[in-house]
Design an enzyme around this catalytic site. Sequence first.
Site, PDB file in Angstrom:
ATOM      1  N   SER A   1     -15.425 -16.703   7.628  1.00 26.04           N
ATOM      2  CA  SER A   1     -14.639 -17.567   8.513  1.00 26.04           C
ATOM      3  C   SER A   1     -15.443 -18.824   8.778  1.00 26.04           C
ATOM      4  O   SER A   1     -16.680 -18.819   8.703  1.00 26.04           O
ATOM      5  CB  SER A   1     -14.360 -16.841   9.836  1.00 26.04           C
ATOM      6  OG  SER A   1     -13.892 -17.741  10.819  1.00 26.04           O
TER       7      SER A   1
ATOM      8  N   TYR B   1     -17.371 -11.471  17.088  1.00 24.63           N
ATOM      9  CA  TYR B   1     -16.625 -11.821  15.882  1.00 24.63           C
ATOM     10  C   TYR B   1     -17.367 -12.902  15.093  1.00 24.63           C
ATOM     11  O   TYR B   1     -17.578 -12.765  13.882  1.00 24.63           O
ATOM     12  CB  TYR B   1     -15.224 -12.306  16.241  1.00 24.63           C
ATOM     13  CG  TYR B   1     -14.473 -12.827  15.041  1.00 24.63           C
ATOM     14  CD1 TYR B   1     -13.952 -11.946  14.093  1.00 24.63           C
ATOM     15  CD2 TYR B   1     -14.311 -14.200  14.831  1.00 24.63           C
ATOM     16  CE1 TYR B   1     -13.280 -12.422  12.974  1.00 24.63           C
ATOM     17  CE2 TYR B   1     -13.639 -14.675  13.714  1.00 24.63           C
ATOM     18  CZ  TYR B   1     -13.128 -13.793  12.789  1.00 24.63           C
ATOM     19  OH  TYR B   1     -12.475 -14.264  11.678  1.00 24.63           O
TER      20      TYR B   1
END
Length: 260
Positions: A140, A153
Amino acid sequence: MQTFNGKTALITGASSGIGEQMARQLAAGGCHLILVARRTDRLDALASELGAVTVDVITADLADPLAADDVFERTQALGRQVDILINNAGFGFQKPLLSLPMTDQLGMVDVNVRSLLALTQRFVAPMVQRGQGWVLNVSSVSAWFPIPGMATYAASKAAVLHLSRALHEELKPFGIIVSVLCPGGTRTEFSSLAREKMDPDLEKAMMPADRVAAAGLQGLASGKAVVVPGVLYKLMVAVTRVLPGAWVARLAGSVMGRHH
């Protein structure tokens, strides 16, 4: 996607979003598939649409510590040679550390990092013996940002980025290409699950899942180490190289980690 014509790809998190789009695009290019996810009905429905190639379905919950070994053994039992491993499965929450149960925190690490590492080691070993293979890990753009409000995360995706970049060099002499796809906001189920309420500014910047999937597959086919789709997200990554670290964390918290 002629590079992968006649090859076999295993895709985790294949029941929706980026994983589903990669499955469709690879199948359109003549690539056979092994689809892995928790939702058998979704996988079966997708497999039935991709009848022009061989498609097998494996139901697995990658939060289970034994899942990676099980997936590998089941591909062996099917007699399928995996030429391309796509570690796409992942999830996250937009909540402060103390607002999220420890089981959810560790679940993110289990799926996003531990299972990815285990699957990579399992499937790369036969690729090395054959002298050819491809691995695409989905990280990401968050990997460059310590994000207050999404700390675990972002940290898990940073681990994926660094692991992939290292393996890109480590495995190159053995004929293995390792690429890491680092999307920004993407229109998937993940986004709605990660955030209780979507920020309007972030929603505007979201990219379609098919474009992100195509960028990842094209990057893998051309041997790129890191793929960041979209001009906006490329600029965001560039910013982290020039701003002080404390500024980057505060900026990430204000833009991506809003949690009130």
